[in-house]
Design an enzyme around this catalytic site. Structure first.
Site, PDB file in Angstrom:
ATOM      1  N   LYS A 166      36.588  32.837  25.074  1.00  0.00           N
ATOM      2  CA  LYS A 166      35.319  32.141  24.545  1.00  0.00           C
ATOM      3  C   LYS A 166      35.422  30.627  25.049  1.00  0.00           C
ATOM      4  O   LYS A 166      36.214  29.810  24.764  1.00  0.00           O
ATOM      5  CB  LYS A 166      34.962  32.292  23.111  1.00  0.00           C
ATOM      6  N   ARG A 191      35.310  46.440  18.436  1.00  0.00           N
ATOM      7  CA  ARG A 191      35.258  48.004  18.377  1.00  0.00           C
ATOM      8  C   ARG A 191      36.697  48.591  18.612  1.00  0.00           C
ATOM      9  O   ARG A 191      36.836  49.666  18.349  1.00  0.00           O
ATOM     10  CB  ARG A 191      34.288  48.238  19.691  1.00  0.00           C
TER      11      ARG A 191
END
Length: 512
Positions: free
Chosen positions: A290, A365
């Site tokens: 990020k 996920r």
């Protein structure tokens, strides 16, 4: 609760309940009389009702009526008029608060009113500073309790990292109501929800360096056992041995390896309802790092989905709800090191699916895949709901007014929408497809990314639910309040606890 009703009858219709926040608290006392010497008096008034109390002098009534007329008070919801040094009353302040009409004043409006009234509570806990609320014009026990609940939700604070935190105070609010035992019963249920919300907020607010997988598992295990909740904790070695390579892989780059936490409240003999919450305790993005300082600063909120399912099970257990509910929380720590997952690596999930890790920042996920598989394989649930701060695409599509939901079962969708409307944690359905090849991989069975992004995440997770009825909730953007608003103080807000607590009870009823 029957014991509260018995207590009420034994104590001259006076019932006291404390909702413990973290660490502040409010003690609510439900009776049939006002407290004449309270520092602050509150009168709840509906639309087209006259603001008056038996025992007021003519001078008091005249002053109140004049003050309300000057402010164009109509009794609309959350309309509050403050009168200082009211004539003929011992209180320093009188608040007249509107509740609107009986058709529009619902649980959500009541909670918002409670949060608004919270700002008027005295900061000291001296008994002389009691707040007295006259709710006898509101003939609805549940809504009176919901107003008290709104005060509690706003009262939370997280100050364990402050050098000089404010002194813990238990503040007193005495309620004059029509049916004290019934109000107390409703409030006890709300207090259980508040406890779950506060736990979720604590989990979210913990910084990534302290709120790592083992720390969260131990914290929760200690908190839930007094509630009669069954707890299972899998340590990193057990996670790896169970074949949950997707969950284990995400934490490979951290000294804090993956854990899996499972909670069960077995209030019925029905097949369980499974809640799976993303518990990524901090997210750097891995090697797909990020790059936004603002984004990475708030990545302790990536465990908000896990906090939501933990809080919901705690709330249901606290209510002694007649439901069988399971929460599964895969806990990870997505950091960078020489042993971290690389883009393009392949991991094998618990069900044997081989996953190409096309993006290490799509880690949520991966851990949910094994969480959903574990819930399905070990508990054989009748439905699975997962909740996660999953995709930026969801925020782009819906903002933060709604969470996105994905499901192919109409009854699951309708019940979740109903729960959202009841709690103001609203949901909006996005499609699951068909999106042919959306998570196709040339290297492995499936890839962990695809486009459109929110749908790719949902389709990926549905793969692990198999034939079990399934709903995916993408709550990205909803976990953190940058400033205080309504029932939420600034910081982690516990989003999802109230939604899921309500949904489990609704779905359990319609599925019978």
């Amino acid at each position: 609760m029957k014991w509260l009703k018995s207590l009420a009858l034994m104590s001259a219709m006076v019932i006291s309940v404390v909702a413990q926040a973290s660490p502040a608290a409010i003690k609510h006392q439900f009776t049939e009389q006002t407290k004449a010497d309270a520092k602050v008096s509150v009168l709840l008034v509906g639309a087209n009702q006259t603001a008056q109390v038996t025992g007021w002098s003519a001078d008091t009534q005249a002053m109140v009526s004049a003050a309300l007329a000057a402010k164009d008070f109509t009794g609309a919801p959350q309309q509050i008029v403050e009168i200082l040094a009211p004539v003929g009353l011992a209180s320093e302040r009188l608040l007249v608060a509107g509740v609107g009409d009986s058709e529009s004043f619902n649980r959500v409006a009541a909670e918002k009113l409670g949060a608004a009234l919270w700002s008027y509570l005295p900061e000291t806990a001296d008994a002389k500073h009691t707040v007295s609320v006259d709710a006898r014009l509101l003939n609805n026990a549940n809504l009176v309790a919901a107003i008290a609940h709104g005060m509690d939700l706003r009262d939370y604070r997280f100050d364990r990292y402050k050098s000089n935190p404010a002194k813990t105070e238990v503040r007193h609010v005495q309620w004059a109501v029509n049916q004290a035992p019934s109000v107390a019963d409703h409030y006890a249920d709300y207090a259980a929800i508040a406890g779950g919300v506060f736990m979720a907020r604590d989990i979210i607010n913990l910084p990534g360096g302290d709120g790592y997988p083992q720390a969260i598992a131990e914290m929760v295990e200690k908190a839930v056992k007094p509630l009669g909740i069954k707890v299972t904790v899998l340590n990193p070695r057990q996670v790896e041995r169970a074949g949950m390579g997707a969950l284990y892989g995400v934490s490979k780059g951290s000294e804090h390896k993956a854990y899996l936490l499972a909670l069960q409240w077995q209030g019925s003999k029905d097949a369980p309802i499974a809640l799976v919450g993303k518990g990524n305790t901090f997210d750097t993005g891995g090697y797909n790092l990020k790059t936004s300082s603002a984004s990475i600063l708030r990545m302790q909120t990536d465990k908000a989905g896990g906090g939501a399912v933990i809080g919901a099970v705690m709330a249901l257990a606290g209510q002694k709800a007649p439901v069988n509910v399971v929460a599964v929380v895969p806990l990870s720590h997505n950091l960078i090191s020489g042993s971290a997952l690389l883009p393009g690596d392949v991991v094998t999930a618990g069900d044997g699916t081989r996953i190409e890790v096309a993006n290490t920042d799509a880690e949520g996920r991966l851990i949910l895949a094994d969480g959903i598989w574990y819930a399905r394989d070990k508990f054989k649930p009748r439905v699975i709901a997962d909740i996660a701060t999953l995709t930026g695409s969801k925020v782009g599509a819906l903002g933060t007014a709604y969470s996105a939901v994905f499901t192919e079962q109409d009854d699951v969708l309708r019940s979740m929408q109903q729960a959202g409307e009841a709690t103001a944690e609203l949901v909006w359905q996005l499609p699951l497809g068909p999106y042919p090849g959306i998570i196709k991989s040339n290297l492995a069975d499936i890839a962990n990314v695809g486009s459109p992004g929110a749908q790719a995440g949902a389709v990926f997770l549905q793969h692990f639910a198999k034939d079990t009825p399934f709903i995916h909730i993408d709550m990205a953007g909803n976990a953190y309040s940058t400033s205080a608003n309504g029932i939420h103080p600034a910081g982690g807000n516990g989003y999802g606890v109230r939604l899921l607590t309500e949904w489990v009870k609704i779905y359990a009823d319609i599925a019978e």
